[in-house]
Write an enzyme that holds these catalytic residues in place. Structure first.
Site, short mmCIF file in Angstrom:
data_model
loop_
_atom_site.label_atom_id
_atom_site.label_comp_id
_atom_site.label_asym_id
_atom_site.label_seq_id
_atom_site.Cartn_x
_atom_site.Cartn_y
_atom_site.Cartn_z
N ASP A 1 -1.85 7.14 4.55
CA ASP A 1 -0.76 6.18 4.44
C ASP A 1 -1.11 4.91 5.21
O ASP A 1 -1.52 4.98 6.37
CB ASP A 1 0.51 6.83 5.01
CG ASP A 1 1.73 5.94 4.88
OD1 ASP A 1 1.76 5.11 3.96
OD2 ASP A 1 2.65 6.07 5.71
N ASP B 1 1.92 -1.57 1.05
CA ASP B 1 2.32 -0.21 1.40
C ASP B 1 1.80 0.78 0.36
O ASP B 1 2.21 0.74 -0.80
CB ASP B 1 3.86 -0.17 1.46
CG ASP B 1 4.37 1.19 1.90
OD1 ASP B 1 3.56 2.03 2.34
OD2 ASP B 1 5.59 1.41 1.79
#
Ligand SMILES: *[C@@H]1O[C@H](CO)[C@@H](O)[C@H](O)[C@H]1NC(C)=O
Length: 486
Positions: free
Chosen positions: A364, A159
């Site tokens: 992201d 992440d």
């Protein structure tokens, strides 16, 4: 001899151009028309958008060797993580898109300065505020890394939007969810050590997790707590351990969370690998070796594999285009860049530049569907719809409002979409990064709008598919290269 070379060159060239013309346009009309079409449109085989039920991993010939970690989607056949979820089955597209909205909501919330740190106590977990959104939702691509001595392999979600790395740990004092691999047991590792709650690395947890660390009762062990936008969380001991990426890439004293109370939508993964920008992220902790450079390629479908690689020695495309890395206020975990425009079918949309500058943009790995300012999304949507008038439309799915029934086609002609970034960098999205397929009767434009023009723009993972994305944090830039994995 020269004549032979030139004639065989000519023949090769001739055959090659014939093949190209053939493969680029099945109906091969006039050369001129097909040339023009190829500058503005993709011809996409619909079968290429649907994941197979078996995994086709990249082979050694594709360069998946030293230093590259294999990237798989957490819900696909390459991960094989969800045996435990047989009862509930894999999440539906509606659920996946709702989780994606939760992640986006928590990113927007975090960047809006509404947070106050919560204190972690030993009893925590049930007492952690369920939706404080201090860290964003958990993401969906997985790599396998080794932890401890002897090393145990664990599947972790990576992440770029969060910093703390953690895994579920025995004895799971409060609760562990079911995961694919055996749960990590620190008592069986000779390189494990607790971190003291008076150490400066313990204090670093406040900015990395949004929660003030605690002290285990009766000892000086640092306690961390982290919760994600989708109501997942992990609470436990902050620790040091040996982490092994590849045979030659081993790090001692890596700071991570040893989770004693865990819940969430991690799809059978053992925890999370934090690649954010903050101090305790994996990227920062390995800065000496990798110089804060990493890159990845996300596969087109969940039945294919991509890669994650650290350092600049890995697989780097020669056609990388870089844009300056920037920052976003209140979002010190996030990698920001400047989106300045979008084109559809070769025509730049008329969106006032102020629309993008006032929202700011982050890239992201965990957000599925890119989120654009309301004004920009509506311009993109109408340009896309104009190009797709030949196809029957279909009902909306969750946040996706522009869908088509393509069940009676084997291929579709879809407009190319390019993103214009700061520094004059134009990135053409891979055709796999434009559509989200629910089923052949519902194939949707894979973008959504924010509710206004002020919330942050997010360059999400569907739009990053098959691109090589290079994060060169030391060099202050992000690079994009075309079709780097299947
Ligand atoms: C780490 O701290 C916890 C909580 O105080 C304790 O139960 C555990 O035994 C410690 N582990 C080691 C290896 O010191």
């Amino acid at each position: 001899m020269a004549a032979l070379i030139s004639s065989s060159f000519f023949l090769t060239y001739f055959l090659l151009s014939l093949c190209l013309a053939w493969s680029l346009d099945g109906k091969a009309t006039t050369a001129a028309k097909s040339h023009k079409t190829h500058q503005t449109h993709h011809t996409l085989q619909l079968s290429s958008l649907l994941p197979a039920t078996i995994c086709t991993p990249a082979t050694k010939e594709d360069n998946y060797n030293e230093g590259l970690l294999k990237v798989v989607h957490k819900n696909g056949p390459c991960a094989r993580l969800h045996q435990q979820d047989q009862a509930t089955g894999s999440p539906t597209d509606d659920q996946l898109l709702e989780q994606d909205q939760s992640r986006v909501d928590s990113i927007h919330y975090r960047l809006s300065n509404k947070l106050s740190p919560h204190n972690v106590q030993q009893t925590d977990g049930t007492t952690l505020p369920a939706k404080s959104g201090s860290v964003v939702g958990s993401g969906n691509y997985i790599v396998t890394v080794g932890l401890g001595t002897p090393k145990r392999d664990l599947s972790l979600i990576f992440d770029t939007g969060s910093d703390l790395t953690w895994t579920q740990c025995q004895p799971c004092a409060r609760s562990c969810y079911s995961q694919k691999e055996t749960i990590f047991d620190p008592s069986k590792s000779s390189s494990y050590a607790n971190v003291s709650c008076t150490s400066s690395s313990c204090s670093d947890l406040t900015s990395a997790t949004g929660n003030t660390p605690g002290c285990a009762s009766g000892s000086s062990t640092c306690l961390y707590g982290i919760q994600y936008g989708d109501q997942s969380f992990s609470v436990g001991y902050f620790s040091k351990e040996r982490i092994t990426l590849t045979r030659s890439d081993v790090f001692d004293g890596f700071l991570f969370g040893c989770g004693q109370n865990n819940r969430g939508l991690f799809g059978g993964a053992a925890g999370l690998l934090g690649l954010g920008r903050n101090k305790i992220s994996f990227v920062q902790q390995t800065a000496q070796k990798y110089n804060r450079v990493f890159s990845y390629c996300l596969p087109s479908v969940s039945s294919a594999t991509g890669y994650l690689s650290f350092g600049s020695g890995g697989k780097v495309s020669s056609s990388l285009k870089y844009t300056p890395l920037s920052t976003i206020s209140l979002g010190d975990s996030f990698y920001a860049l400047n989106l300045v425009g979008i084109s559809v079918a070769g025509t730049k949309l008329s969106i006032p530049p102020s629309v993008f500058t006032s929202s700011g943009t982050i890239i992201d790995s965990g957000t599925v569907i890119s989120r654009l300012p309301a004004t920009a999304y509506s311009a993109l949507r109408s340009a896309f719809r104009q190009q797709m008038t030949g196809y029957p439309s279909a009902a909306a799915v969750s946040i996706l409002d522009t869908c088509y029934d393509l069940s009676s086609y084997s291929s579709a002609r879809i407009p190319k979409i390019s993103f214009f970034f700061g520094g004059g960098t134009v990135v053409e999205l891979d055709p796999q990064g434009i559509l989200y397929v629910v089923r052949s009767t519902q194939v949707c434009l894979a973008f959504a709008g924010n509710s206004d023009d002020s919330s942050v723009t997010i360059f999400g993972n569907t739009q990053q598919k098959r691109l090589q994305v290079v994060y060169d944090i030391g060099g202050g830039r992000i690079g994009f290269g075309p079709a780097s994995c299947s």
